[in-house]
Each structure stands twice: as structure tokens, then as C-alpha cells.
Scaffold this motif. Sequence first.
Motif: not given
Length: 657
Positions: A8-22, A67-74, A285-289
Amino acid sequence: MGERQRLGPAAIVALLALAAAAITLSTLALRLPVTLWPDALFAPDSGDVRQMLVRYSFAPRLATSLLCGAALGLAGALLQLALRNPLASPTTLGISAGANLALALAMLWAPGLLEFGREWIAMAGGLVTVLIVLALSWHKRLSPLTVVLAGMVVSLYCGALAALLVLFNTHYLAGLFIWGGGSLSQQDWTIAAFLWPRLALALGAAALLVRPLTLLTLDDDHARSLGLRVPLVRLAALALAVALTGAVVGTVGVIGFIGLAAPALVTVAGARRVAPRLIWSALLGAVLLWFTDQCVQRLAGDAGEMLPTGAITAVFGSPLLLWLLPRLRLSLHLPSGLGGSISRANRPLLLIVGLGLGLVVLLTLSVSVGRGLEGWSLSADLLEWRWPRALAALSAGIMLACAGGVLQRLTGNPMASPEVLGVSAGAAFGLIVAMFTLAEVGRGAQFGAATLGAFLALLAILAFGRGGAATPERVLLAGVALGAMFDALVTALMAGGDPRAAQLLNWMTGSTYAVDATDARVATAAAALALGSLPLLARWLDIVPLGALTSSAIGLHPRRSHGLLLLVTAALTAVSTLLIGPLTFVGLMAPHLARFLGLQRALPQLVGAALIGGVIMVAADWLGRIVAFPWQIPAGLAATFIGCPALMWLLARRHSV
């Protein structure tokens, strides 16, 4: 089943990363031809402005967002694990607000400390605020609701202090408001180079805490029996989360909801063990931000450099919190001191008369006693300028207190108020939208827009409250989320560089400077109408808390009564918000203080609350004029300084009276 959940988390991260990359690639294509991308990133032509902007602005901003997103997520994951609270985050615990306030104080009065690094100042401020929040909620065994409410109060108090500093030091802190909203705008790679080694060290430290945090998922007694030093582990996790938050706030400002949304989404998606929760929270957190910042840049265009991404994350994060609330396991309890029984006053009429006399004395002092260039004076010469402000403050306090009392009885929630449930923020948002969209906004249009915003906010909160899992506590948290979303939208509007922003900030702090005789008369009439309607509504307000079935059996139509009470609350909130802004705590404090005095029935309690609300606001307006003379503290901010400590005292009480 476990494997499917971990996907589940992997799918969410992958989908958000694809959208952000696009979005990133499409935005980059608009700024620079694809053939020039390699040169711009690795060997930019100093004569080509487009390549230089990509190399030293666009790319560093992307890296900083990750980096900020990863720090805040952690940081959020560490806080939620250490406190066993799915709603814990740097924002809800007040860490971000405390860090921002500490930086503002250092900029003004100890700029030499900035040489040691802004992150250390931010960490100190965040550590102080989290310790205050934990102290306020410790006697409730860190109950999730109590922790969130304590964090909200501390955050608002820090925000009020920061707003006061900005008002008094505009030349020095002109950019603090926008920067404090979480601006990711970059001019080089300095911030990214500063953040990545600290994030790497934090990840290593978090890895060392995996086993202790796993044991901490048990209750404290079992964890101690296995040899775990619970306070030490909890303190280590909190210190690491504060350090991460301080690094982010010290470099880019306050970024909201990433630290809450990323760990909560990871948990809902199926991550259960500590190590996966930490890893996936950082990645999400990284891909969300990243995704949010790219949306800001793409939709805002050239204005995206000025628009604070941190404020926009709250716009996305608040609906996400509303969606998460029914899915999170919360052991919620109403804070002690707010919901227990209190002995009824033997002579409520005598008590109300005493409050009224005290209010008259205070009002007389407010309009006759003041400070001038020659010191203190007792004079009626300035009565012409003082009485409109005093009456406006009095009327606003009465109306907010009535609105808070009605909401507390209507929702059955002792923590309900226009300020806490986001009704005041909804009124403010409606007014701001009218100001920024209409060519001319008169008092009638202002009142209509504010009333509409307040009413829609109330409807949204109570619509959420009709679900099966919507306890009063969840409704309260829904109101907090809506209030945060409205505040974020307000911040985004104010950050656009419009010349009306300074006037708007002055109004939001609760200034009564611009109140004239006409405004005072209208406000007084509205307050008198509110007081006059209390005997007509008293029977409903005594019956409504009994429930819909009992109300119907007695002959009260629940839908009609609720609708009318909502409309009255929205109108009272709108008028008071127009006068003193959305930052006071009068609507929450006054009904509780009236109840603390023994006024329990609806009519005596609301009349007593109205008088207490008037006392608080008149005192706030008067003290705001004289405490820091020749400067003046807006009445709304002064009331916040009065109300927040009182609310902290209520939260910290071990037992009800």
C-alpha cells in the motif's frame, strides 16, 4: 494479506512520484527546451538566463522540497510512535510555531545568535513548546485529543506573539510573514547542501531507535518489564523530531501537515511495523511536498516564487485529515476540567448583577483613564474617540460569548467555539474573498460575505458530524482542520503582494482602530439583539443537549431548531469577526468561566458568559492601549494573550471542580 498491506505505501509513493514527475517535466519544458536540459543542470551557460534559473533556482527548489518533506515525514512518524498518537506532528504539537517565534525573537533582540545557525534557535523554540504541550497533557496520559488541543493553544499563542512582533517591527520583519508560511524559493544550492547531511544523520539515529520504538508500541508497564527505559526513549525520539523540524523551519519556514499526513497515510495504507513506518513516512513526505510545490509553481505561474508552499500544504492537508479521522484509531477523552459537574450557584441573579456592575466599572475606566505623552490621566476630553472602540469591543465580546455558548450546547462538546471550530476563520475567509474579488465592499457586503463564510463552515463541520463515527471529539478535530485550511487560504491570499495585505493583517489581529461611531452603534444594536433573543432560545438550548429523540418527544423540531441556532451563531460570529478579527478565545473561554461560577442552566449561563465576554474584550482593548504606549496592541491579540493562558489552565487541571 500482510504483503498486500505493505504494498500500500509503495503504491501511494509511486503514484504521487509519477504525478509529481509529470508536472515537473511539463513545467521545466515551459521554461527551457528539452535539448538544453543537460547543459542547464550540469554546465549552464552564464549568458542564458533560462539555464541559470533552472540550475540555481528550479533544481535547488526541487531538491529542497524533497529533503524538507522527508525530514517532516520522519519527524511526524517519530512523534506518533513516541506518543502513541496518530494525530501528533510538528504542526499539531506547536513545534513549528515555537521554532518560528524563536527565530523572530532572535532576529529582533539577539541577532548575534544567528551566527551559530538558525537551526539551533529553531530547535530551542520547538523544544520549549513541545515541553509545554506535554506538561499540559501529561496528567491525561498524553491523550491524543488533549495533546492536539494543547498544541493548538500553544501554536495560536506563538502565532499571536509573532503577529505582534511583525506589527511593531514591520521594517525588520517585513518578510517574516511570507517566509514563515513556508517559502521554498531558492537562489542557490546552499539550503539543499545544508539539509541533506542532517537528514542522513537523522535517518541513522532513527535506525538506532527502531527496536526501542517497537517495544514502546506496548503499554509502558510491559515495555519496562522488558528492560526499556521508556522516558529516555521517548525523550530521544522527541529530541530527534524537534531537531528535524528545527532544521526545516530554520531554512524554509513553517510547512504544515506534511508531518501529519505522511505517517497517517502510511499507517492507513497498511504499514504496521516501526521500520517500514519510518521509511515510508520519510519517502511519502518527500513526494507529498514535491508534488505540492510543483502544483504551486505550475498553477501560480510567475507568482509561484512568492506564494508560500507551506500554506498550500495545509489547503491539501486539511481535507486529507478530514478523510483520515474516521479511519484512525483514537482513544479520545475530553480534557479534564472541562466536562465535569460543578455545583450550581445559589443566587445566579445576584451573581449576574455583580458581573454587570463590574462590566460598567471597567467600561467607565476604559473610556476615562489612559496614558498620554504626559503620563496617566483621568479625562473626558478623549471620550469622543474612546467610546466607539470600547463599545465595539464590548459588543464583540458579548456576541462571541453567546455564539460559543450556543455551539457548546448544540454540539455537546465543551471545547466547541467559533474560534476552535473554524467558524471565525470561515467568516474571515468569506470577508477576504469579497475584498479581493469585488470592486467595492461596503459594510453590508462585508457582513453578508462573513456570515456566508461562517455558515458554510458550520454546515461543513456538522455535516461531518452526522456520520456514525463522528463523536464530539472528532467533530472538534474536523473543526480544527477546517480552521487550518481557511487560515492557509488567507495566508496564500495575503502573500500575493496585494497592497491590501497590510490592512488585512491589521484587521486579522483584532484592531479596533478604524471603528467609528456608526460601527459602534450597529455593533451595540447587534449585541443588544443577541441578548434579547436569549430568553427566546433558552428553552431550545436546555432541550437540544438531550438528543434528537428526546427533543422530538417534547415537541421540539430538531432540524428547524438546529438550523435557526446555526444561523444565529453564524450571524453573531460574522459581526464580531468584522469588529475584532478571528484570533480571540472569548467564544471558548466565557461559557466555561460562567459555568465555573456555577451558572448551569442555558439562560443564566449565556447571560453570564456574555457579561464575561464583554469584560474580557473591554479589558483587552483598554490594556492594549495603555500597556505598550505609545504603541497599541490590537484588542484581538490582547484577548488571545488573556484567553490562551486561561485555556492552558483549564487543560492542565487534574480534576473537575
